[in-house]
Design a protein around this motif. Sequence first.
Motif, mmCIF file in Angstrom:
data_model
loop_
_atom_site.group_PDB
_atom_site.id
_atom_site.type_symbol
_atom_site.label_atom_id
_atom_site.label_comp_id
_atom_site.label_asym_id
_atom_site.label_seq_id
_atom_site.Cartn_x
_atom_site.Cartn_y
_atom_site.Cartn_z
ATOM 1 N N LEU A 72 60.926 7.243 87.981
ATOM 2 C CA LEU A 72 60.772 7.605 89.391
ATOM 3 C C LEU A 72 62.025 7.305 90.215
ATOM 4 O O LEU A 72 62.268 7.959 91.229
ATOM 5 C CB LEU A 72 59.568 6.880 89.994
ATOM 6 C CG LEU A 72 58.209 7.364 89.510
ATOM 7 C CD1 LEU A 72 57.110 6.451 90.019
ATOM 8 C CD2 LEU A 72 57.955 8.805 89.927
ATOM 9 N N PHE A 75 64.048 10.071 91.455
ATOM 10 C CA PHE A 75 63.441 10.996 92.410
ATOM 11 C C PHE A 75 63.344 10.388 93.812
ATOM 12 O O PHE A 75 62.385 10.622 94.538
ATOM 13 C CB PHE A 75 62.055 11.423 91.918
ATOM 14 C CG PHE A 75 62.115 12.212 90.649
ATOM 15 C CD1 PHE A 75 62.302 13.589 90.689
ATOM 16 C CD2 PHE A 75 62.016 11.578 89.416
ATOM 17 C CE1 PHE A 75 62.375 14.318 89.510
ATOM 18 C CE2 PHE A 75 62.089 12.304 88.239
ATOM 19 C CZ PHE A 75 62.268 13.671 88.284
ATOM 20 N N THR A 76 64.327 9.600 94.180
ATOM 21 C CA THR A 76 64.390 9.027 95.514
ATOM 22 C C THR A 76 65.834 9.004 95.986
ATOM 23 O O THR A 76 66.747 8.849 95.180
ATOM 24 C CB THR A 76 63.805 7.600 95.555
ATOM 25 O OG1 THR A 76 64.015 7.056 96.861
ATOM 26 C CG2 THR A 76 64.441 6.681 94.536
ATOM 27 N N TRP A 145 57.850 8.394 96.477
ATOM 28 C CA TRP A 145 56.829 8.207 95.459
ATOM 29 C C TRP A 145 56.142 6.861 95.671
ATOM 30 O O TRP A 145 56.611 6.035 96.456
ATOM 31 C CB TRP A 145 57.403 8.307 94.047
ATOM 32 C CG TRP A 145 58.644 7.517 93.779
ATOM 33 C CD1 TRP A 145 59.928 7.991 93.787
ATOM 34 C CD2 TRP A 145 58.745 6.123 93.462
ATOM 35 N NE1 TRP A 145 60.812 6.977 93.496
ATOM 36 C CE2 TRP A 145 60.108 5.819 93.291
ATOM 37 C CE3 TRP A 145 57.822 5.095 93.304
ATOM 38 C CZ2 TRP A 145 60.568 4.544 92.965
ATOM 39 C CZ3 TRP A 145 58.264 3.823 92.992
ATOM 40 C CH2 TRP A 145 59.627 3.567 92.819
ATOM 41 N N GLY A 161 53.990 11.475 93.945
ATOM 42 C CA GLY A 161 55.360 11.882 94.230
ATOM 43 C C GLY A 161 55.447 13.392 94.283
ATOM 44 O O GLY A 161 54.446 14.086 94.470
ATOM 45 N N ALA A 165 58.628 14.870 89.944
ATOM 46 C CA ALA A 165 58.570 13.449 89.584
ATOM 47 C C ALA A 165 57.363 13.170 88.694
ATOM 48 O O ALA A 165 57.480 12.460 87.681
ATOM 49 C CB ALA A 165 58.521 12.584 90.837
#
Length: 180
Positions: A72, A75-76, A145, A161, A165
């Motif tokens: 994860l 994905f940020t 997420w 998310g 993700a």
Amino acid sequence: MSMRPAADVRPADWIEHADQPWYVVATYGPPGLTAYARIGMAGDDEYPDEEIDTRSWVDPDRARWESVIRTLAKFTATPDMIHLGLWDGGGSYRTVGPYFGNTGRRYAMMSGTLAGALDRTLLSDDGEQNVYDVPHLAWPDDRAWVIACDTDEEHNYSVGGTSEAIDAVLAIEGLQGVTV
């Protein structure tokens, strides 16, 4: 920066003030993300029957949680600021405020880096490696997420998310999960 008691609990507002019953938020995380999945925890057959030396064995649930949060992190936009919610109701760790929560759960909030969130001594009273426990909530500062692992859940935890993700999490080798 390793994980430390949060200077401010406002990053938890989306959890604390979610428009869902407390047990839904504790189990699935706050609403509003594009996709959610339930991830299976380890079966009893994966745990040794005899006393174990935790220096040589990694709890399957902890290892899976670490794989999920590492996945994860891609994905940020804020991978260097992760927040954790640690249930203030038990476990083999001692919580230190500040606290946030709702009618059903109160959490100590920690903030820091991804490496800090992965530190296995984080949830330990004595500074020793604790491979068994995982934080009950984890999310990046941009709220891209969330991982929710409620204390009453014995067999699953949730991840929310983007669709991409969640697809990446479900593609982790050895992980069993389904979208919800």
